[in-house]
Design a protein around this motif. Sequence first.
Motif, mmCIF file in Angstrom:
data_model
loop_
_atom_site.group_PDB
_atom_site.id
_atom_site.type_symbol
_atom_site.label_atom_id
_atom_site.label_comp_id
_atom_site.label_asym_id
_atom_site.label_seq_id
_atom_site.Cartn_x
_atom_site.Cartn_y
_atom_site.Cartn_z
ATOM 1 N N LYS A 49 -15.340 -6.700 34.096
ATOM 2 C CA LYS A 49 -16.296 -5.231 34.304
ATOM 3 C C LYS A 49 -16.531 -4.949 32.854
ATOM 4 O O LYS A 49 -17.444 -4.205 32.610
ATOM 5 N N GLY A 50 -16.393 -5.653 31.824
ATOM 6 C CA GLY A 50 -16.657 -5.346 30.487
ATOM 7 C C GLY A 50 -15.967 -4.387 29.732
ATOM 8 O O GLY A 50 -16.480 -3.685 29.017
ATOM 9 N N ARG A 51 -14.720 -3.952 30.235
ATOM 10 C CA ARG A 51 -13.970 -2.747 29.777
ATOM 11 C C ARG A 51 -12.979 -2.914 28.560
ATOM 12 O O ARG A 51 -12.328 -2.485 28.172
ATOM 13 N N VAL A 52 -12.829 -4.628 28.308
ATOM 14 C CA VAL A 52 -11.943 -5.031 27.068
ATOM 15 C C VAL A 52 -13.053 -5.736 26.341
ATOM 16 O O VAL A 52 -13.801 -6.828 27.029
ATOM 17 N N LEU A 53 -12.904 -5.461 25.064
ATOM 18 C CA LEU A 53 -13.757 -6.136 23.882
ATOM 19 C C LEU A 53 -12.870 -6.809 23.089
ATOM 20 O O LEU A 53 -11.674 -6.238 22.608
ATOM 21 N N VAL A 54 -13.194 -7.995 22.573
ATOM 22 C CA VAL A 54 -12.277 -8.609 21.625
ATOM 23 C C VAL A 54 -13.291 -8.753 20.396
ATOM 24 O O VAL A 54 -14.357 -9.411 20.460
ATOM 25 N N ASN A 55 -12.731 -8.001 19.191
ATOM 26 C CA ASN A 55 -13.617 -8.164 18.126
ATOM 27 C C ASN A 55 -14.869 -7.658 18.221
ATOM 28 O O ASN A 55 -15.923 -8.266 17.766
ATOM 29 N N ASP A 56 -14.980 -6.599 19.140
ATOM 30 C CA ASP A 56 -16.183 -5.992 19.399
ATOM 31 C C ASP A 56 -17.276 -6.839 20.031
ATOM 32 O O ASP A 56 -18.372 -6.498 20.120
ATOM 33 N N GLN A 57 -16.805 -7.595 20.862
ATOM 34 C CA GLN A 57 -17.752 -8.605 21.566
ATOM 35 C C GLN A 57 -17.146 -8.679 23.197
ATOM 36 O O GLN A 57 -15.779 -8.736 23.255
ATOM 37 N N PRO A 58 -17.950 -8.773 24.000
ATOM 38 C CA PRO A 58 -17.299 -8.817 25.343
ATOM 39 C C PRO A 58 -16.742 -10.170 25.612
ATOM 40 O O PRO A 58 -17.134 -11.080 24.785
ATOM 41 N N ALA A 59 -15.648 -10.330 26.206
ATOM 42 C CA ALA A 59 -14.723 -11.475 26.302
ATOM 43 C C ALA A 59 -14.648 -11.794 27.815
ATOM 44 O O ALA A 59 -14.929 -11.159 28.818
ATOM 45 N N LYS A 60 -14.148 -13.145 27.926
ATOM 46 C CA LYS A 60 -13.934 -13.603 29.375
ATOM 47 C C LYS A 60 -12.220 -13.616 29.428
ATOM 48 O O LYS A 60 -11.811 -13.798 28.387
ATOM 49 N N PRO A 61 -12.026 -13.495 30.584
ATOM 50 C CA PRO A 61 -10.359 -13.806 30.733
ATOM 51 C C PRO A 61 -9.700 -14.951 30.000
ATOM 52 O O PRO A 61 -8.489 -14.867 29.621
ATOM 53 N N ALA A 62 -10.367 -15.964 29.986
ATOM 54 C CA ALA A 62 -9.941 -17.177 29.300
ATOM 55 C C ALA A 62 -9.859 -17.426 27.799
ATOM 56 O O ALA A 62 -9.649 -18.149 27.058
ATOM 57 N N ARG A 63 -10.604 -16.212 27.174
ATOM 58 C CA ARG A 63 -10.751 -16.247 25.728
ATOM 59 C C ARG A 63 -9.356 -16.135 25.116
ATOM 60 O O ARG A 63 -8.426 -15.414 25.451
ATOM 61 N N GLU A 64 -9.113 -16.894 24.097
ATOM 62 C CA GLU A 64 -8.026 -17.039 23.501
ATOM 63 C C GLU A 64 -7.983 -16.038 22.175
ATOM 64 O O GLU A 64 -8.859 -15.877 21.540
ATOM 65 N N VAL A 65 -6.846 -15.147 22.156
ATOM 66 C CA VAL A 65 -6.405 -14.182 21.170
ATOM 67 C C VAL A 65 -5.463 -14.622 20.396
ATOM 68 O O VAL A 65 -4.453 -15.385 20.622
ATOM 69 N N ALA A 66 -5.252 -14.164 19.148
ATOM 70 C CA ALA A 66 -4.448 -14.760 17.932
ATOM 71 C C ALA A 66 -4.133 -13.514 17.604
ATOM 72 O O ALA A 66 -4.937 -12.348 17.410
ATOM 73 N N PRO A 67 -3.132 -13.626 16.566
ATOM 74 C CA PRO A 67 -2.552 -12.396 15.769
ATOM 75 C C PRO A 67 -3.696 -12.005 14.934
ATOM 76 O O PRO A 67 -4.229 -12.801 14.273
ATOM 77 N N GLY A 68 -4.179 -10.745 14.590
ATOM 78 C CA GLY A 68 -5.112 -10.124 13.763
ATOM 79 C C GLY A 68 -6.422 -9.849 14.511
ATOM 80 O O GLY A 68 -7.213 -9.136 14.114
ATOM 81 N N ASP A 69 -6.432 -10.155 15.764
ATOM 82 C CA ASP A 69 -7.585 -9.774 16.627
ATOM 83 C C ASP A 69 -7.612 -8.557 16.977
ATOM 84 O O ASP A 69 -6.638 -7.943 17.351
ATOM 85 N N LEU A 70 -8.791 -7.694 16.954
ATOM 86 C CA LEU A 70 -8.875 -6.453 17.421
ATOM 87 C C LEU A 70 -9.177 -6.147 18.856
ATOM 88 O O LEU A 70 -10.386 -6.946 19.157
ATOM 89 N N ILE A 71 -8.840 -5.628 19.625
ATOM 90 C CA ILE A 71 -8.994 -5.636 21.068
ATOM 91 C C ILE A 71 -9.293 -4.173 21.539
ATOM 92 O O ILE A 71 -8.388 -3.068 21.107
ATOM 93 N N ALA A 72 -10.455 -3.788 22.138
ATOM 94 C CA ALA A 72 -10.588 -2.518 22.702
ATOM 95 C C ALA A 72 -10.599 -2.511 24.210
ATOM 96 O O ALA A 72 -11.394 -3.267 24.677
ATOM 97 N N ILE A 73 -9.659 -1.328 24.461
ATOM 98 C CA ILE A 73 -9.371 -1.540 26.053
ATOM 99 C C ILE A 73 -9.869 0.110 26.389
ATOM 100 O O ILE A 73 -9.577 1.356 26.197
ATOM 101 N N ARG A 74 -10.803 0.103 27.389
ATOM 102 C CA ARG A 74 -11.520 1.280 27.777
ATOM 103 C C ARG A 74 -10.668 1.675 29.264
ATOM 104 O O ARG A 74 -11.048 1.227 30.286
ATOM 105 N N LYS A 75 -9.515 2.261 29.219
ATOM 106 C CA LYS A 75 -8.673 2.633 30.371
ATOM 107 C C LYS A 75 -8.843 4.248 30.548
ATOM 108 O O LYS A 75 -8.845 4.736 31.617
ATOM 109 N N GLU A 76 -9.010 4.945 29.492
ATOM 110 C CA GLU A 76 -9.043 6.081 29.408
ATOM 111 C C GLU A 76 -10.430 6.631 28.542
ATOM 112 O O GLU A 76 -11.243 5.786 28.387
ATOM 113 N N ASP A 77 -10.618 7.852 28.354
ATOM 114 C CA ASP A 77 -11.717 8.508 27.715
ATOM 115 C C ASP A 77 -12.151 7.829 26.441
ATOM 116 O O ASP A 77 -12.998 7.147 25.971
ATOM 117 N N PRO A 78 -11.271 8.052 25.229
ATOM 118 C CA PRO A 78 -11.499 7.301 24.091
ATOM 119 C C PRO A 78 -10.749 5.976 24.572
ATOM 120 O O PRO A 78 -9.557 5.731 24.795
#
Length: 126
Positions: free
Chosen positions: A28-57
């Motif tokens: 649904k586009g509610r999770v961004l990795v390094n300020d870019q839309p991601a797919k579930p299979a996108r690999e994350v590593a230590p240091g990556d910035l993840i934005a999760i929109r579950k609440e208002d901010p």
Amino acid sequence: MDKIRLDKWLWAARFYKTRSLAVQEIGKGRVLVNDQPAKPAREVAPGDLIAIRKEDPALRVRVVAISGVRGPAPVARQLYEETPDSVAARERAAEMRRLAPEPALEIEAGRPTKRDRRLIDQMRGK
């Protein structure tokens, strides 16, 4: 293990109860990795910035560690650290909610009873 799938990491870090819920939210586009839309299979590593929109901010976290298993909450909390601007935004939003007036307080008597409704209809001439 230095990288892991995004959906698996979100599940292990206890942001979502199941991996399928994590996949749905990513889709649904509610999770961004390094300020870019991601797919579930996108690999994350230590240091990556993840934005999760579950609440208002949106919650912004930095990946600190990788884990493929879902453990207890104190262990899961060690997988990430919340950014200072995210903490400040959540505190501001909580303060705004605390200061906002409750809409239900304007209604003093609530809904009219059946007897009240009859009196209202009688006054209107119905």
